[in-house]
Design an enzyme around this catalytic site. Structure first.
Site, PDB file in Angstrom:
ATOM      1  CE  LYS A  31      -0.724   0.143   4.964  1.00 34.62           C
ATOM      2  NZ  LYS A  31       0.066   1.542   5.091  1.00 34.62           N
ATOM      3  CB  THR A  32       3.907   2.214   1.783  1.00 36.82           C
ATOM      4  OG1 THR A  32       3.492   2.080   3.246  1.00 36.82           O
ATOM      5  CG2 THR A  32       4.741   3.504   1.816  1.00 36.82           C
ATOM      6  CG  ASP A 215      -1.336   4.577   4.997  1.00 45.96           C
ATOM      7  OD1 ASP A 215      -1.857   3.713   4.571  1.00 45.96           O
ATOM      8  OD2 ASP A 215      -0.211   4.570   5.695  1.00 45.96           O
ATOM      9  CD  GLN A 246      -3.796  -4.655   8.314  1.00 41.88           C
ATOM     10  OE1 GLN A 246      -2.798  -4.261   9.216  1.00 41.88           O
ATOM     11  NE2 GLN A 246      -3.833  -4.711   6.959  1.00 41.88           N
ATOM     12  NE  ARG A 599       1.189  -6.647  11.270  1.00 44.06           N
ATOM     13  CZ  ARG A 599       0.949  -5.836  10.464  1.00 44.06           C
ATOM     14  NH1 ARG A 599       1.663  -5.232   9.944  1.00 44.06           N
ATOM     15  NH2 ARG A 599      -0.112  -6.411   9.559  1.00 44.06           N
TER      16      ARG A 599
END
Length: 742
Positions: A31-32, A215, A246, A599
């Protein structure tokens, strides 16, 4: 612009430049990269960088986005606002807050400042902290600000405490305004108030920010939603990136409906799903998909990876929290022996209370670690003292800061003098420091008692304008003779360590000095940066220490190896979530589990304890339902399964079992059933005991050697037993038997 590095879905999102766009980005799906390439693509298509606003939630995420954008478009990226919601609002308020009655030199109050004000209000109301705990009142006010724009009405409708919260809220807001201060929640609430009261200001920013990117949109609350909606109302160019799976901050006001109803709220919205994961192995992703599929309130998506290979998830059922911690410590040491770094490991847990045993065990094993979520650097007394001086100098209306330093170091100013100063300040409508400096309304006797602090503050305020900020900070510490004060107050032998912390503070100031925008005050910029910093911003993956943190704190991070501890009913999910009839809290717990699982990049351990002592109570809990939701073929047990009694049954005496010492990332060794094991050989003086050796004791059972000292007949060994904790023995005489058949 080379977009060939993007996959098809990422490219689709990057090339959609106009109108509302929802990018549903699963964990680890890039996504970044999408956000930064979209910024670069906007510039490539003629959009001026200063017409772009990109918002996120942490300084760490904003910094990463800025750096990636700069790598793509160079220095032009500096003209775009790539920042957090709260930092963005601070910048707007610094420019225009005078239009709603504030001065631009405002202070941002932290948790301790808020509690101080609320405590004073309750005291003046004659209400004890027991009858109305100030922290509960503070959380009520914060919750109301995060969930509604009509805060007073929300309080009236949701808190039946005889109107205490409402009365405190009204006085609290008056105290904040008198101190020219905002709390963290007010940064958004007051910016929206500014936009509503001053349409010309809103229009200015609508014309400035013609393209808005957000974001982690699933974490937005009502004020954040409103802020974004107001900015985009004119042009409609809003791109939000997020993952409803999330959404884990409902307890602090985040509203999952913001992302679930995006297409309804922004007509004509395009939706792009990012499901290819670039972070984790197939085992980890399949487990995450299996768990989250049990939630009903979500937009369907399935994470997948092109990677091959990987290790199954390891499951360990510990006897208790000490066995749980010892297992984790052994696995970390094994990994390090095989070439891993301590910084590759993270230990995640549901509540901070779980960290105590884990941390003490890591200390015993000599494993370097850092706990996130403990006392933050800027909350330490010595740092808070110096920061209070700096705040009072920057904003003389800050009564909370001045109240802290008026008698630090000790100046013989008693409570009676302070009360008389406060009364005079209230009567004159000025702050305590301004009143002390002017002497207005003060009896000569009180003026004399305050002369020392008045002379000091006058000199400090004058000197602050003449020196670089870091030099002034050194001057301040010397001028108030703070080291001598620490030594005189030192009861724990930590005065020098506290001075080292102050040296680190001055070092932090030096770093800020180099980046102060032209025309702005270094002191204001520094105080603002401190007020907006979060604990996780200080995480350095290359630091060489195991990271310990709650699952909430781990959001947005990733590690090669992750341990999720406390995988038990009533711990995770919590007892409160289990009792929620609406299922909303339970679904948020499941999303939190999904976040924890994703994670991990290479290896995931899921650990539960059969008995656990927490908050002074020992309980027997069933394994977490989240463990049962993961297909068994994705996991391997590190010790044989045991029958766990129902929480309603009287527990039987647990069967004695023993943990393997398999290597990190290796196949489990062949194990001999306990009933077929032969009696180990009695130790002799020439036995070479070494750390990590597994041994058996006649009375205490099996354990792991964690320390060896001495030689021959004087050798001593320290053993951490699976059941019973840590004990030390003389090796020549203790009934210790090396175990070779596990």
């Amino acid at each position: 612009m080379d977009l060939s590095v993007l996959n098809d879905r990422q490219r689709e999102a990057v090339e959609c430049l106009e109108g509302p766009l929802l990018v549903l980005a699963g964990a680890g799906s890039g996504k970044t990269k999408v956000l930064t390439y979209r910024i670069a693509n906007l510039v490539e298509h003629g959009v001026k960088p200063w017409n772009i606003l990109a918002l996120t939630f942490t300084n760490k995420a904003a910094q990463e986005m800025r750096e990636r954008a700069s790598a793509l478009i160079g220095s032009d990226a500096d003209e775009a606002w790539v920042t957090t919601f709260h930092s963005c609002c601070v910048r707007i308020l610094r420019i225009d807050c005078d239009k709603i009655g504030y001065e631009r030199s405002f202070t941002i109050y932290d948790d301790a400042d808020q509690l101080k004000i609320i405590g004073d209000i309750l005291k003046n109301m004659g209400i004890s902290d027991k009858a109305a705990p100030k922290r509960v009142i503070k959380e009520n006010i914060s919750n109301a600000k995060n969930k509604s724009l009509d805060v007073k009405r929300y309080i009236q409708e949701n808190y039946s405490d005889d109107g205490i919260t409402e009365k405190v809220f009204e006085q609290y807001q008056r105290r904040l305004m008198a101190a020219n201060a905002f709390d963290f929640d007010d940064l958004l609430v007051k910016t929206i108030e500014l936009f509503e009261q001053c349409p010309e200001v809103l229009e200015k920013y609508q014309n400035r920010f013609k393209y808005v990117l957000v974001d982690e949109y699933q974490d937005t609350n009502m004020p954040q939603y409103r802020f974004v909606e107001m900015l985009c109302r004119k042009h409609g160019n809003l791109c939000v990136v997020g993952d409803d799976d999330q959404s884990i901050y409902g307890w602090r006001g985040a509203d999952i409906k913001n992302i679930l109803s995006f297409e309804k709220d922004f007509e004509g919205a395009k939706v792009v799903r990012l499901e290819q994961n670039y972070r984790s192995t197939k085992y980890i992703l399949d487990a995450a998909n299996a768990v989250i599929s049990h939630n009903s309130g979500r937009k369907p998506k399935t994470l997948w990876t092109a990677q091959e290979g990987g290790d199954p998830i390891e499951r360990y059922s510990a006897d208790n929290e000490r066995d749980e911690a010892a297992f984790i410590a052994r696995k970390i040491l094994q990994g390090v022996q095989q070439g891993a770094s301590y910084g590759d490991f993270a230990i995640l847990y549901r509540t901070n209370a779980q960290s105590r045993v884990i941390e003490s065990t890591l200390v015993n094993y000599g494993i370097p670690h850092k706990v996130f979520g403990g006392v933050r650097f800027y909350q330490r007394k010595e740092i808070a003292d110096i920061m209070a001086y700096l705040r009072a100098i920057a904003n003389p209306d800050d009564d909370v800061a001045f109240s802290r330093i008026i008698n630090v170091p000790r100046r013989g100013i008693g409570d009676k003098t302070i009360d008389e100063l406060a009364a005079a300040a209230e009567k004159s409508g000025q702050s305590m420091l301004v009143t002390a400096l002017s002497g207005e309304g003060l009896p000569p006797k009180i003026e004399q008692k305050l002369k020392g602090i008045v002379d000091l503050m006058s000199e400090l305020m004058a000197q602050s304008a003449l020196m670089p900020l870091s030099d002034f900070a050194k001057y301040l510490v010397d001028k108030i003779e703070y080291q001598a004060y620490l030594i005189s107050e030192d009861k724990k032998g930590d005065a020098l360590m506290r001075m080292d912390n102050i040296s680190e503070l001055i070092g932090n100031i030096k770093e800020i000095e180099h980046d102060v925008p032209e025309g702005e005050s270094a002191l204001s910029v520094f105080l603002e940066s401190v007020a907006l910093v979060s604990d996780i911003d200080s995480l350095d993956e290359s630091e060489g220490a195991v990271a310990l943190m709650t699952l909430h704190s781990a959001k947005g991070l990733e590690f090669p190896v992750v341990f999720m501890a406390g995988m038990e009913e009533n711990v995770f999910p919590t007892r409160r979530a289990r009792g929620d009839m609406s299922m909303g809290a339970l679904e948020e717990e499941r999303r939190l589990c999904y976040v924890g699982i994703t994670r991990a990049r290479q290896k995931l351990y899921l650990v539960n304890a059969q008995t656990r002592s927490i908050f002074g109570e020992t309980t027997i809990n069933r394994p977490s339902r989240f463990l049962e939701e993961i297909p068994q073929e994705l996991m391997k047990d590190d010790r044989p399964k045991r029958v766990i009694p129902s929480e309603y049954e009287r527990p039987a005496k647990p069967e004695v079992t023993y943990a393997s010492m398999q290597g990190f990332g290796m196949k489990p060794p062949k194990r001999t059933p306990y009933s077929q094991r032969t009696e180990p050989t009695k130790p002799k003086l020439n036995v070479e005991y070494v750390p990590l050796m597994r041994i058996r004791h006649d009375k205490f059972g099996d354990g792991t050697i964690i320390d060896v000292s001495g030689t021959g007949g004087s050798m001593t060994v320290t053993v951490d037993f699976d059941i019973g904790g840590k004990k030390r023995f003389a090796a020549a005489y203790a009934p210790l038997y090396p175990i070779t058949d596990e």
